[in-house]
Design an enzyme around this catalytic site. Structure first.
Site, PDB file in Angstrom:
ATOM      1  N   GLY A  35       2.220  -4.628 -84.480  1.00 62.42           N
ATOM      2  CA  GLY A  35       1.947  -3.186 -84.443  1.00 62.42           C
ATOM      3  C   GLY A  35       3.196  -2.333 -84.320  1.00 62.42           C
ATOM      4  O   GLY A  35       3.114  -1.104 -84.382  1.00 62.42           O
ATOM      5  N   LYS A 189      -9.289  35.053 -72.172  1.00 61.28           N
ATOM      6  CA  LYS A 189     -10.016  33.831 -72.573  1.00 61.28           C
ATOM      7  C   LYS A 189      -9.953  32.786 -71.468  1.00 61.28           C
ATOM      8  O   LYS A 189      -8.964  32.684 -70.762  1.00 61.28           O
ATOM      9  CB  LYS A 189      -9.369  33.273 -73.844  1.00 61.28           C
ATOM     10  CG  LYS A 189      -9.954  31.972 -74.347  1.00 61.28           C
ATOM     11  CD  LYS A 189      -9.249  31.494 -75.609  1.00 61.28           C
ATOM     12  CE  LYS A 189      -8.082  30.588 -75.312  1.00 61.28           C
ATOM     13  NZ  LYS A 189      -7.404  30.056 -76.508  1.00 61.28           N
ATOM     14  N   ASP A 216      -3.026  35.113 -83.847  1.00 60.48           N
ATOM     15  CA  ASP A 216      -2.792  33.967 -82.957  1.00 60.48           C
ATOM     16  C   ASP A 216      -1.716  33.076 -83.564  1.00 60.48           C
ATOM     17  O   ASP A 216      -1.417  33.186 -84.753  1.00 60.48           O
ATOM     18  CB  ASP A 216      -4.092  33.173 -82.756  1.00 60.48           C
ATOM     19  CG  ASP A 216      -4.155  32.520 -81.388  1.00 60.48           C
ATOM     20  OD1 ASP A 216      -3.109  32.449 -80.709  1.00 60.48           O
ATOM     21  OD2 ASP A 216      -5.243  32.058 -80.994  1.00 60.48           O
TER      22      ASP A 216
HETATM   23  C1  R5P Z   1      -3.953  28.704 -77.387  1.00 62.53           C
HETATM   24  O1  R5P Z   1      -3.361  29.154 -76.449  1.00 62.53           O
HETATM   25  C2  R5P Z   1      -3.561  28.959 -78.816  1.00 62.53           C
HETATM   26  O2  R5P Z   1      -2.749  30.080 -78.946  1.00 62.53           O
HETATM   27  C3  R5P Z   1      -4.767  29.097 -79.704  1.00 62.53           C
HETATM   28  O3  R5P Z   1      -5.519  30.214 -79.317  1.00 62.53           O
HETATM   29  C4  R5P Z   1      -5.648  27.887 -79.595  1.00 62.53           C
HETATM   30  O4  R5P Z   1      -4.889  26.726 -79.542  1.00 62.53           O
HETATM   31  C5  R5P Z   1      -6.597  27.795 -80.743  1.00 62.53           C
HETATM   32  O5  R5P Z   1      -7.369  26.648 -80.586  1.00 62.53           O
HETATM   33  P1  R5P Z   1      -8.863  26.634 -81.064  1.00 62.53           P
HETATM   34  O6  R5P Z   1      -8.880  27.117 -82.490  1.00 62.53           O
HETATM   35  O7  R5P Z   1      -9.287  25.192 -80.961  1.00 62.53           O
HETATM   36  O8  R5P Z   1      -9.639  27.496 -80.151  1.00 62.53           O
END
Ligand code: R5P
Length: 298
Positions: A35, A189, A216
């Site tokens: 592996g 959030k 984001d």
């Molecule tokens: C988290 O802090 C990131 O900025 C994104 O908001 C997050 O990773 C998005 O992940 P998902 O699409 O699974 O909610």
């Protein structure tokens, strides 16, 4: 300059080779019976600058491949080794959230540097501070301008920019500034369970009767985005779009986005995306930005 790729994103890799005019390197690889993994460079690198352009799609295996490649370049006397890793793996594990956890983002940087990388170049890292003492080896390319200029095709200064969580505040604010957008809203959030997102509240400007764009750094399962979009619609937003740097789109993210209230999602091509997966996706090419940076620093 000689450039190696992981062959995980052929379109972007070819674009980078063409735009940097780098010599294309190759390597032999195999897995032993037990592996263990093995790589061997197919050409002499002594006295050359080397770039490993690494689009990471399967972090568990590919991180090891990157480390071996870096070390092979170092052992074979490349003069400078630059790891270009548009999506930085494990970047979200940037601190100890619960006792017993590692700081994986910092560990990655330590491993890359320890293996021999002189510089690590990435796009919009989740949190630069997460690299601890290794952040001095990081060159983080900010995609604010790239994303904002592409957004101009779809939105104007009357829109509201929304950060879907605390970590996105700075990024959303800088996109708003670039687009001369005055109204910015911030969501709070929480994650009741790993991989689950829940929006608790909103602050900043009102989204009632407004068109909104969620910014984001990455969309993974799409949970954050879809929960944020629903929350904004419940608060009276009349249209929702989104933009991110890294479109991971794991699990059923694209299908869920298709079925959601979100009109369009702008995402760079830092990761390979099956564009047929969602008619809502708008591709933002990051090859030019990456190639220019490689040429400047290699
Ligand atoms: C988290 O802090 C990131 O900025 C994104 O908001 C997050 O990773 C998005 O992940 P998902 O699409 O699974 O909610």
């Amino acid at each position: 300059m000689i450039l190696y790729t992981l062959e995980t994103h052929s379109i972007l890799e070819k674009e980078i080779i063409k735009k940097t005019q780098a010599e294309s390197g190759s390597f032999f690889e195999k897995v032993f019976n037990n592996g263990e993994y093995y790589v061997k460079l197919n050409q002499e690198v002594k006295g050359k600058k080397a770039v490993i352009f690494s689009v990471v799609t399967e972090p568990k295996d590919q991180v090891m491949k990157i480390l071996f490649l870096i070390n092979a370049l170092k052992s074979n006397k490349a003069t400078k080794i630059i790891l270009v890793i548009p999506y930085y793996p494990y970047s979200r594990q940037d601190r100890v959230h619960e006792p017993g956890e590692p700081i994986s983002a910092e560990l990655m940087a330590g491993l890359f540097h320890g293996a021999g990388a002189n510089k690590i170049v990435t796009l919009d890292i989740h949190n630069r501070r997460g690299l601890g003492k290794f952040k001095k080896y990081l060159l983080n390319i900010d995609t604010t301008e790239l994303i904002s200029e592409n957004l101009k095709k779809a939105i104007d200064s009357s829109w509201v920019v929304v950060a879907p969580d605390a970590g996105a505040k700075k990024r959303a604010s800088s996109v708003a500034k670039h687009l001369k957008i005055k109204k910015v809203a911030f969501l709070k959030k929480t994650r009741p369970k790993p991989g689950q997102a829940k929006i608790l509240e909103i602050s900043g400007d009102s989204v009632k009767d407004e068109k909104v764009i969620i910014i984001d750094d990455m969309i993974d399962t799409g949970g954050t985005l879809i929960k944020a979009a629903n929350f904004l619609r419940e608060r009276g937003a009349k249209q929702v779009m989104a933009a991110c740097t890294h479109g991971i789109f794991s699990q059923n993210a694209l299908k869920n986005i298709n079925q959601s209230v979100i009109m369009k999602v702008f995402a760079t091509d830092s990761l390979p995306i099956n564009q047929s997966g969602s008619g809502k996706l708008v591709n933002v090419g990051c090859g030019d930005l990456l190639a220019k940076t490689i040429k400047k620093y290699a």
